[in-house]
Each structure stands twice: as structure tokens, then as C-alpha cells.
Scaffold this active site. Structure first.
Site, PDB file in Angstrom:
ATOM      1  CE1 TYR A 111      -3.182   2.926   0.538  1.00  0.00           C
ATOM      2  CE2 TYR A 111      -2.329   3.125   2.762  1.00  0.00           C
ATOM      3  CZ  TYR A 111      -3.091   3.611   1.730  1.00  0.00           C
ATOM      4  OH  TYR A 111      -3.783   4.786   1.883  1.00  0.00           O
ATOM      5  CG  ASP A 183      -1.241  -4.682   5.816  1.00  0.00           C
ATOM      6  OD1 ASP A 183      -2.362  -5.216   5.896  1.00  0.00           O
ATOM      7  OD2 ASP A 183      -1.082  -3.479   5.546  1.00  0.00           O
ATOM      8  CE  LYS A 208      -8.534  -0.265   2.606  1.00  0.00           C
ATOM      9  NZ  LYS A 208      -8.240   0.901   3.408  1.00  0.00           N
TER      10      LYS A 208
HETATM   11  C1  PLP Z   1      -3.083  -3.240   2.688  1.00  0.00           C
HETATM   12  C2  PLP Z   1      -3.358  -1.958   3.384  1.00  0.00           C
HETATM   13  N1  PLP Z   1      -2.784  -1.709   4.564  1.00  0.00           N
HETATM   14  C3  PLP Z   1      -3.014  -0.558   5.239  1.00  0.00           C
HETATM   15  C4  PLP Z   1      -3.826   0.427   4.724  1.00  0.00           C
HETATM   16  C5  PLP Z   1      -4.078   1.692   5.495  1.00  0.00           C
HETATM   17  O1  PLP Z   1      -5.306   1.594   6.136  1.00  0.00           O
HETATM   18  P1  PLP Z   1      -6.264   2.859   6.496  1.00  0.00           P
HETATM   19  O2  PLP Z   1      -6.714   3.459   5.209  1.00  0.00           O
HETATM   20  O3  PLP Z   1      -7.342   2.238   7.305  1.00  0.00           O
HETATM   21  O4  PLP Z   1      -5.425   3.802   7.288  1.00  0.00           O
HETATM   22  C6  PLP Z   1      -4.455   0.211   3.494  1.00  0.00           C
HETATM   23  C7  PLP Z   1      -5.339   1.246   2.925  1.00  0.00           C
HETATM   24  O5  PLP Z   1      -5.786   1.163   1.812  1.00  0.00           O
HETATM   25  C8  PLP Z   1      -4.209  -1.004   2.806  1.00  0.00           C
HETATM   26  O6  PLP Z   1      -4.767  -1.260   1.615  1.00  0.00           O
END
Ligand code: PLP
Length: 403
Positions: A111, A183, A208
């Protein structure tokens, strides 16, 4: 004997589907309320000097958030759970267990917001990062330095859907005195439990699949290591990126339907991915559920499903804008994992923070689209894409006619 058999029956562990619905406290012991109460209180009365009810101030601890944190620990098979105001809040907190001078190896295909946080902010404070294709084990080995303290991976990766070997990565890091951080946003605990495979810490964008309805931001850390729990909670309390009570309640509610949603996301994604593969305008589809995906066997060995995320290359980058403007069932929006299907263009959206050379080396080019397949009728999602591709053909024809 009879009694022993009876006891054995009593301690039958409920399945994941049941645990998701009930959490750790299936009803409020005081009122009998089936839905976890929202303790919308910033502060809690002290019963006496130097005494608390276990709760004092909601930045540090709140009963609704505590129930969610315990539930997350339970479904991710960890001992401890911490809930944050966003996934980035959780990831930023994890980094604070390391110190300036420490080196972390990170998936190059992840990300873009995580890249920005590490490279633009933590690098300034003396942390160093190596960005590599962590699905290639040799590259991970080569990247290790004496000061390497952790390997941070996304598997499947965002957006190229590469799969990293969690077991081997954990063994390698442990041999070298480091931690493996995963993650797990793309698969959720329903399809993958990295802690069972040796990982030390799991992080999530709870925004998500866990929340599931594109209506709430949240983030999580789950782990089982006693020595880091207090430091992590101190960062949570000191920085204040803790999840608010109402949002914690929305997450508890979202998690209750995770099993049915994930099954549907998975089924729909497979149908859409298979259909995309038959399309003239599509060059390549990336989905770990395909038997010919390079890490399909590995994926089967560490997951219980391939999830709802697909990415694909179009043959002609000119189709991107036409598709984004044509779709109506699928919505052109960032994010993923909600009930609505969403389509994004990683080059200018989710991965725009990543420098061009690194983006291209990871495969994020001007032909790449990412699709979060929702839980609508799969036929409607396919029909929507079909109409968009037909539109692309018309636009192409118009261009070719022009002198
Ligand atoms: C794989 C992944 N990790 C972390 C994040 C960050 O999360 P947040 O948008 O809830 O801060 C995202 C956001 O799209 C993501 O796709």
C-alpha cells in the site's frame, strides 16, 4: 468416565464462524443486551483515591473498544489486540517498538500510504528500509543486515497479488533475531492467520473487510508477545490514535458477518477473474486463486481462500479512463473490502506516493487496474465490465476513424 466425556463435550472450541458472531462477550452481563453497548464516555468515575473500575480515560482504554480488541485477538489467534483510528495509525504504532538506526525489510509491492509513512517520515528519524520483492526468498536473505530488526510484508501484496512465504520468512527472521510483521488486510483473519504460521505481529486496515461496508476507518495490531504489549499500549495511549467507541461498535458489527461476506467476495472474485481472463482488451489477470498463479500452491498452503481482490493489465492504457467513467455497478473509488465493488487506478491513486522507478519495478504501470469485488450478484459485476469494455471498443473505433 461419563463425567470426563461430558467435560470434553463442554470444552469444544467453537468454529471461526461462531466466534465472529459472538465475540468474547456474547451479551452484556448487567442488562442482557445482545448488542455490545457503546460506552460513549471519554472519562470514568474513580470509585476512590488511587482506584479505578479498570477504566479511567477512553484514549487509553474504553469498554467497547476493549471488547473489539479481545475479539480481534481471538479471531487472529493472538493474545493481545489493539484498535486504532485507522490502519495507518496501527502501522505507525508498530514501528515505534524499533529505534533509530534499526533496519526493516519491506515488500516493495505494498500500500502506497505505508511506503509514504516509512520513507517520508520514519526515514527522517533514523530508521532505514530496504524495499524488495519479498515473494522472492533469496532477495529477502540478501537484504538482511546486522541491524535488521524486522521484515514487514503484505501477502497477497497490494496491488500485484504476489504471495510471500510466511513460514519461511518467520523462520529466517527468528534465526536472525528479528520479527516478522504481516499486513493481513487483503485476506482478513477469515482466510489467513499469520500468527499461526510463525509471524510475530499482524496489522490490519480494519477499514476494509473487517468493517466491511465502506463506512468506517479502523486499524489493528494483534500479537502474542508479552514484552511488546505494554510498549505498544503506551504508544496508543500517548499518541491518541485510538479507535472511538462508536467506530469500535461498527467494527464489532462488521466482524459478525465477516464469514458470509468473505465467502461471497471470494466466490464473486473467482467468477470475475475467470471472465476477465477471456476478454480481448485484457492482457493479464493477477489472482492467487488461479492454478497458474506463480505462488498458487504456496497460497493454498497458508490461506483458506484467495479473497476478493483482483488486479489486471489492460492491453491499451487508453481504456482506463473509459472504464472508470463507464462503470455503474462498480464504483470508481479508492479503498477495498466493502460490500460494494470498487475499481481503482493504482498509478494515480493508492500507489501515487511510490517513486516511478520503484512503482514500475513492482509492476504498477499505466495499464494496471485494481478491482475490489463486492458482494453484489457476480453477473451484474461482469455485465458492468462488459458494457465498459464495449464502450472502450467504440471509443477506439472513433479514434481510428479520425484522419
Ligand atoms: C493493505 C493496506 N494496509 C493498510 C492500509 C491503510 O489503512 P487505512 O486506510 O485504514 O489507514 C491500506 C489502505 O488502503 C491497505 O490497503
Amino acid at each position: 468416565m461419563e463425567n470426563e466425556a461430558h467435560c470434553k463435550k463442554e470444552i469444544r472450541t467453537p468454529s471461526m464462524d461462531t466466534v465472529l458472531v459472538h465475540g468474547t462477550v456474547p451479551f452484556d452481563p448487567v442488562t442482557g443486551a445482545i448488542s455490545t453497548p457503546i460506552y460513549q464516555s471519554s472519562t470514568f468515575r474513580h470509585p476512590g483515591l488511587g482506584r479505578t473500575t479498570g477504566f479511567d480515560y477512553s484514549r487509553g482504554i474504553n469498554p467497547t473498544r476493549s471488547e473489539l480488541e479481545r475479539t480481534m485477538a481471538l479471531i487472529e489467534h493472538g493474545k493481545y489486540g489493539l484498535a486504532f483510528a485507522s490502519g495507518m495509525g496501527a502501522i505507525s504504532t508498530v514501528i515505534k517498538i524499533f529505534k533509530p538506526g534499526d533496519h526493516l525489510i519491506v515488500s516493495e509491492d505494498l500500500y502506497g500510504g505505508t511506503y509514504r509513512l516509512f520513507n517520508e517520515y520514519y526515514a527522517k528519524y533514523g530508521f532505514s528500509f530496504s524495499w524488495i520483492d519479498t515473494s522472492n526468498f533469496n532477495k529477502v536473505q540478501e537484504a538482511i543486515r546486522p541491524e535488521t530488526k524486522a521484515l514487514f510484508i503484505e501477502t497477497p501484496s497490494n496491488p500485484m497479488m504476489k504471495v510471500t512465504d510466511i513460514r519461511r520468512s518467520a523462520e529466517l527472521m527468528h534465526r536472525r533475531g528479528g520479527l516478522l510483521i504481516v499486513d493481513n488486510t487483503f485476506l482478513s483473519p477469515y482466510f489467513q492467520n499469520p500468527l499461526d504460521l510463525g509471524a510475530d505481529i499482524v496489522v490490519h486496515s480494519g477499514t476494509k473487510y473487517l468493517a466491511g461496508h465502506n463506512d468506517t476507518l479502523a486499524g489493528f495490531i494483534v500479537h502474542s508477545r508479552d514484552e511488546i504489549d505494554e510498549p505498544l499500549r503506551n504508544v496508543q495511549k500517548s499518541e491518541g490514535a485510538s479507535l472511538a467507541p462508536f467506530d469500535a461498535w461498527l467494527l464489532i458489527r462488521g466482524i459478525q458477518t465477516l464469514a458470509v461476506r468473505m465467502e461471497r467476495h471470494n466466490k464473486n472474485a473467482l467468477s470475475v477473474a475467470e471472465w476477465l481472463r477471456t476478454q480481448d482488451r485484457v492482457e493479464k489477470v493477477f489472482y492467487p486463486g488461479f492454478e497458474d498463479h506463480p505462488q498458487h500452491q504456496l497460497s493454498c498452503s497458508q490461506t483458506r481462500g484467495s479473497g476478493g481482490m483482483i488486479s489486471f493489465y489492460l492491453k491499451d492504457p487508453a481504456d482506463v479512463a473509459v472504464i472508470l467513467h463507464s462503470v455503474t455497478v462498480i464504483l470508481f473509488a479508492e479503498s477495498l473490502g466493502g460490500v460494494q465493488s470498487l475499481i481503482t487506478y493504482p498509478l494515480v491513486q493508492t500507489h501515487s506516493a511510490i517513486p516511478e522507478a520503484m512503482r514500475l519495478s513492482a509492476g504498477v504501470n499505466d495499464k494496471l487496474m485494481r478491482l475490489s469485488v463486492g458482494i453484489e450478484d457476480a453477473n451484474d459485476i461482469i455485465a458492468d465490465l462488459d458494457t465498459a469494455f464495449a464502450r472502450c471498443k467504440i471509443e477506439q473505433g472513433k479514434k481510428e476513424k479520425k484522419p
